[in-house]
Design a protein around this motif. Structure first.
Motif, PDB file in Angstrom:
ATOM      1  N   TYR A  80       0.848  -1.200   0.000  1.00  0.00           N
ATOM      2  CA  TYR A  80       0.000   0.000   0.000  1.00  0.00           C
ATOM      3  C   TYR A  80       0.883   1.250   0.000  1.00  0.00           C
ATOM      4  CZ  TYR A  80      -3.404   3.520   1.508  1.00  0.00           C
ATOM      5  OH  TYR A  80      -4.188   4.655   1.587  1.00  0.00           O
ATOM      6  N   ALA A  81       1.920   1.259   0.838  1.00  0.00           N
ATOM      7  CA  ALA A  81       2.800   2.424   0.944  1.00  0.00           C
ATOM      8  C   ALA A  81       3.471   2.746  -0.388  1.00  0.00           C
ATOM      9  CB  ALA A  81       3.853   2.186   2.026  1.00  0.00           C
ATOM     10  N   GLU A  82       3.726   1.719  -1.188  1.00  0.00           N
ATOM     11  CA  GLU A  82       4.374   1.931  -2.484  1.00  0.00           C
ATOM     12  C   GLU A  82       3.488   2.694  -3.462  1.00  0.00           C
ATOM     13  OE1 GLU A  82       5.419  -1.963  -3.786  1.00  0.00           O
ATOM     14  OE2 GLU A  82       7.108  -2.167  -2.384  1.00  0.00           O
ATOM     15  N   THR A  83       2.209   2.797  -3.186  1.00  0.00           N
ATOM     16  CA  THR A  83       1.304   3.551  -4.062  1.00  0.00           C
ATOM     17  C   THR A  83       1.477   5.055  -3.901  1.00  0.00           C
ATOM     18  OG1 THR A  83      -0.532   3.622  -2.458  1.00  0.00           O
ATOM     19  CG2 THR A  83      -0.393   1.682  -3.899  1.00  0.00           C
ATOM     20  N   GLY A  84       2.173   5.473  -2.824  1.00  0.00           N
ATOM     21  CA  GLY A  84       2.364   6.901  -2.599  1.00  0.00           C
ATOM     22  C   GLY A  84       1.230   7.561  -1.847  1.00  0.00           C
ATOM     23  N   PHE A  85       0.429   6.738  -1.164  1.00  0.00           N
ATOM     24  CA  PHE A  85      -0.684   7.274  -0.382  1.00  0.00           C
ATOM     25  C   PHE A  85      -0.575   6.823   1.065  1.00  0.00           C
ATOM     26  CE2 PHE A  85      -2.200   7.423  -4.709  1.00  0.00           C
ATOM     27  CZ  PHE A  85      -2.860   8.642  -4.773  1.00  0.00           C
ATOM     28  N   THR A  86      -1.274   7.538   1.930  1.00  0.00           N
ATOM     29  CA  THR A  86      -1.353   7.172   3.336  1.00  0.00           C
ATOM     30  C   THR A  86      -2.824   7.050   3.710  1.00  0.00           C
ATOM     31  OG1 THR A  86      -0.620   7.793   5.578  1.00  0.00           O
ATOM     32  CG2 THR A  86      -1.340   9.566   4.147  1.00  0.00           C
ATOM     33  N   PRO A  87      -3.178   6.090   4.561  1.00  0.00           N
ATOM     34  CA  PRO A  87      -4.610   5.846   4.851  1.00  0.00           C
ATOM     35  C   PRO A  87      -5.299   7.060   5.462  1.00  0.00           C
ATOM     36  CG  PRO A  87      -3.204   4.633   6.369  1.00  0.00           C
ATOM     37  CD  PRO A  87      -2.311   5.157   5.295  1.00  0.00           C
ATOM     38  N   SER A  88      -6.547   7.228   5.083  1.00  0.00           N
ATOM     39  CA  SER A  88      -7.331   8.355   5.580  1.00  0.00           C
ATOM     40  C   SER A  88      -8.775   7.929   5.751  1.00  0.00           C
ATOM     41  CB  SER A  88      -7.237   9.535   4.603  1.00  0.00           C
ATOM     42  OG  SER A  88      -7.991  10.638   5.067  1.00  0.00           O
ATOM     43  N   GLY A  89      -9.439   8.497   6.758  1.00  0.00           N
ATOM     44  CA  GLY A  89     -10.828   8.154   7.029  1.00  0.00           C
ATOM     45  C   GLY A  89     -11.816   9.227   6.642  1.00  0.00           C
ATOM     46  N   ASP A  90     -11.353  10.304   5.995  1.00  0.00           N
ATOM     47  CA  ASP A  90     -12.247  11.431   5.735  1.00  0.00           C
ATOM     48  C   ASP A  90     -13.331  11.135   4.714  1.00  0.00           C
ATOM     49  OD1 ASP A  90     -10.313  11.263   3.766  1.00  0.00           O
ATOM     50  OD2 ASP A  90     -10.153  13.435   3.484  1.00  0.00           O
ATOM     51  N   ALA A  91     -13.159  10.080   3.895  1.00  0.00           N
ATOM     52  CA  ALA A  91     -14.186   9.734   2.908  1.00  0.00           C
ATOM     53  C   ALA A  91     -15.181   8.707   3.436  1.00  0.00           C
ATOM     54  CB  ALA A  91     -13.527   9.194   1.638  1.00  0.00           C
TER      55      ALA A  91
END
Length: 254
Positions: free
Chosen positions: A118-129
């Motif tokens: 997941y980290a290799e995608t360039g994103f960090t988890p978020s709950g705002d959506a």
């Protein structure tokens, strides 16, 4: 460490929604996949992506938290420390089972092995959506028991092609977007049918009771409550006229 499979485990389920262009709730599509025939829990059933909260989910930082009032309702009749971990688990399970990314642009700090891809995608988890829309505890007597929180998210919040499942694990097969009007034609767990009915009400704008529906299946009784409703949970539990009972085999949350 050995995990007691019969104990109630906290879990997160995520319902991705692609609204219909004309706003027809029945034409809105949700992402579902089929569990394997040899699965200990709900074999062959079509389900939403999701699974148990892992211990390390509590240590993963969120780029943004789930909005209110969902955050407060997640903490109701639950350990407040779980609020973040439940959101993290929803994002992780979505990635693992479908290969779809929900999060914000950024780099994760020292990701564990489970989060490396997941980290290799360039994103960090978020709950705002995320929106917290349902909660259900598996009844006694099942081979696995979960205290599952169901989150809804609009597919527009995804990063990448929502039809690209090339990074998905093999836990769910036949991943597909299914119209709500067509969903009952699939082999669904009872609780999934109930959640889909609630989702249809939400998307159609029909008048609904305030709060988040909660199937609370204890060893003694099964209750239908609402988190964040007009009356406190302890008052609801004491009022049998408000708490619907689901004791027959066909109406217990699976």
């Amino acid at each position: 460490m050995t995990i007691d499979k019969t104990a109630i485990r906290n879990a997160s389920t995520i319902i991705l929604v692609r609204p219909a262009p004309d706003g027809d709730a029945g034409k809105a599509r949700v992402l579902m996949g089929q569990r394997g025939a040899k699965a200990a829990f709900m074999p062959n059933k079509f389900v939403f992506p999701g699974g148990a909260v892992d211990p390390e989910d509590a240590s993963v930082a969120l780029a943004a938290d789930i909005p209110e009032p969902c955050r407060t309702r997640l903490a109701e009749d639950a350990d407040p420390a779980l609020v973040s971990a439940l959101q993290v688990a929803a994002v992780r399970e979505l990635w693992e089972e479908t290969g779809l990314v929900l999060g914000q642009s950024g780099q994760m700090e020292n990701p564990s092995a489970d989060w490396a891809s997941y980290a290799e995608t360039g994103f960090t988890p978020s709950g705002d959506a995320l929106k917290f829309v349902f909660r259900a505890i598996t009844p006694p007597g099942r081979p696995r028991r979960f205290d599952a929180r169901f989150f809804m998210a609009d597919a527009s919040a995804l990063h990448g092609d929502p039809d690209d499942f090339s990074h998905a694990s093999d836990e769910l097969s036949s991943l597909q977007w299914i119209a709500l009007n067509d969903a009952r034609g699939f082999d669904l767990p009872f609780i999934t049918e109930v959640v889909l009915a609630e989702l249809h009400i939400r998307l159609s704008g029909q008048k609904r009771e305030p709060g988040v529906p909660f199937f609370r299946n204890d060893d003694e009784e099964s209750l239908f409550l609402r988190l964040g409703g007009s009356r406190p949970l302890d008052v609801q539990m004491a009022d049998n006229s408000l708490t619907g009972r689901f004791t027959s085999q066909g109406s217990a949350a699976e």
